[in-house]
Design an enzyme around this catalytic site. Sequence first.
Site, short mmCIF file in Angstrom:
data_model
loop_
_atom_site.label_atom_id
_atom_site.label_comp_id
_atom_site.label_asym_id
_atom_site.label_seq_id
_atom_site.Cartn_x
_atom_site.Cartn_y
_atom_site.Cartn_z
N SER A 138 0.88 -1.17 0.00
CA SER A 138 0.00 0.00 0.00
C SER A 138 0.91 1.22 0.00
O SER A 138 2.10 1.12 0.35
CB SER A 138 -0.85 -0.01 1.28
OG SER A 138 -1.45 1.25 1.50
N TYR A 151 -1.91 -1.52 10.41
CA TYR A 151 -1.89 -1.58 8.95
C TYR A 151 -0.58 -1.00 8.40
O TYR A 151 0.08 -1.60 7.54
CB TYR A 151 -3.09 -0.79 8.42
CG TYR A 151 -3.35 -0.92 6.94
CD1 TYR A 151 -4.12 -1.97 6.44
CD2 TYR A 151 -2.85 0.02 6.04
CE1 TYR A 151 -4.38 -2.08 5.07
CE2 TYR A 151 -3.10 -0.09 4.68
CZ TYR A 151 -3.86 -1.14 4.20
OH TYR A 151 -4.11 -1.24 2.86
P1 NAD Z 1 -11.42 -6.15 0.01
O1 NAD Z 1 -11.98 -6.08 1.40
O2 NAD Z 1 -12.26 -5.81 -1.14
O3 NAD Z 1 -10.79 -7.59 -0.26
C1 NAD Z 1 -10.03 -8.25 0.71
C2 NAD Z 1 -9.94 -9.70 0.30
O4 NAD Z 1 -9.18 -10.39 1.31
C3 NAD Z 1 -11.31 -10.39 0.23
O5 NAD Z 1 -11.29 -11.36 -0.80
C4 NAD Z 1 -11.40 -11.08 1.59
O6 NAD Z 1 -12.28 -12.21 1.59
C5 NAD Z 1 -9.96 -11.49 1.77
N1 NAD Z 1 -9.62 -11.80 3.15
C6 NAD Z 1 -9.77 -11.04 4.26
N2 NAD Z 1 -9.36 -11.71 5.35
C7 NAD Z 1 -8.93 -12.92 4.91
C8 NAD Z 1 -8.38 -14.07 5.55
N3 NAD Z 1 -8.20 -14.12 6.88
N4 NAD Z 1 -8.06 -15.13 4.78
C9 NAD Z 1 -8.25 -15.12 3.43
N5 NAD Z 1 -8.76 -14.08 2.78
C10 NAD Z 1 -9.09 -12.99 3.52
O7 NAD Z 1 -10.11 -5.22 0.10
P2 NAD Z 1 -9.18 -4.59 -1.04
O8 NAD Z 1 -9.28 -3.14 -0.91
O9 NAD Z 1 -9.38 -5.26 -2.35
O10 NAD Z 1 -7.75 -4.99 -0.44
C11 NAD Z 1 -6.90 -5.93 -1.03
C12 NAD Z 1 -5.47 -5.61 -0.63
O11 NAD Z 1 -5.11 -4.34 -1.15
C13 NAD Z 1 -5.24 -5.55 0.88
O12 NAD Z 1 -4.01 -6.11 1.22
C14 NAD Z 1 -5.23 -4.05 1.14
O13 NAD Z 1 -4.49 -3.71 2.28
C15 NAD Z 1 -4.57 -3.54 -0.13
N6 NAD Z 1 -4.80 -2.13 -0.41
C16 NAD Z 1 -6.06 -1.65 -0.60
C17 NAD Z 1 -6.23 -0.30 -0.87
C18 NAD Z 1 -7.57 0.30 -1.13
O14 NAD Z 1 -7.65 1.53 -1.21
N7 NAD Z 1 -8.62 -0.46 -1.27
C19 NAD Z 1 -5.12 0.54 -0.94
C20 NAD Z 1 -3.87 0.01 -0.74
C21 NAD Z 1 -3.71 -1.32 -0.48
#
Ligand code: NAD
Length: 256
Positions: A138, A151
């Site tokens: 991130s 985080y």
């Molecule tokens: P999201 O909530 O849409 O998806 C998260 C995914 O992780 C889902 O498929 C969920 O089922 C899965 N998950 C959660 N806990 C789990 C576990 N214990 N075991 C297996 N699967 C699990 O979130 P997102 O925004 O798509 O985030 C995905 C990644 O991107 C994360 O690592 C997040 O930190 C990172 N990220 C997101 C953003 C943003 O703005 N959305 C920005 C930077 C980084």
Amino acid sequence: MLKGKTAIVTGSTSGIGLGLAKALAAQGANIVMNGFGDIEGPKAEIAAFGVKVSYHGADMSHPNEIEAMVRHCETTFGAVDILVNNAGIQHVARVENFPPERWNAVIAINLSSAFHASRFALPGMLARNWGRIINVASVHGLVASAEKSAYVAAKHGLVGLTKVTALENATTGITCNAICPGWVLTPLVQKQVDAKAAALGISNAEATKLLLGEKEPSMQFTTPEELGALAVFLCSSAANNVRGVAWNMDGGWAAQ
Ligand code: NAD
């Protein structure tokens, strides 16, 4: 470009993980999906690219389940060629109010899971002398925000793990890199928009504008499709010598 390769994408039932899985599938890679919630819908979206898709429901906070997922991929498709460590959760609170069990969960799912998945997948990659490990960190792997201690610590740690993994394999065909998105409008961020709207008594649209305005100079969300294109590049032969980078796609967030 990736025909005959297999990718595990953790947390690919939703958001960024689903976007990355679709981008790799569009290049011909078979996919092992993982994550919670609706499985059949996302599975069909990935399968629509004409690749094979298998689902494994490992909970990323349990190392033994992570090992089972890697073995499932090896048994089903013969190899783990690409490992995308994407599953992640968020919890927002000041340090003195941060529940220790949420700290442990964020560190386990956002950081330790990548270590475990990598250590289980690397021996096979080394035996074949080809592999791609992509850690979805991130912009919070590069800079901090208040109330996100677990985080930010996990994502900075993930950037460090990325560099070490890249160095240890620098003379091999295995690369490891991190992708560092700014805001992406997924369920994880929608919850933060909703919380802001409720706390300030404003509309969702106003809360979205505030959220972007605080951090992201472009005033635009990064999309899962844009992140998918970066992941495809990192899997290509053009990226053979891209090793240990933390590549932000953040609308200028970290440039400030
Ligand atoms: P999201 O909530 O849409 O998806 C998260 C995914 O992780 C889902 O498929 C969920 O089922 C899965 N998950 C959660 N806990 C789990 C576990 N214990 N075991 C297996 N699967 C699990 O979130 P997102 O925004 O798509 O985030 C995905 C990644 O991107 C994360 O690592 C997040 O930190 C990172 N990220 C997101 C953003 C943003 O703005 N959305 C920005 C930077 C980084």
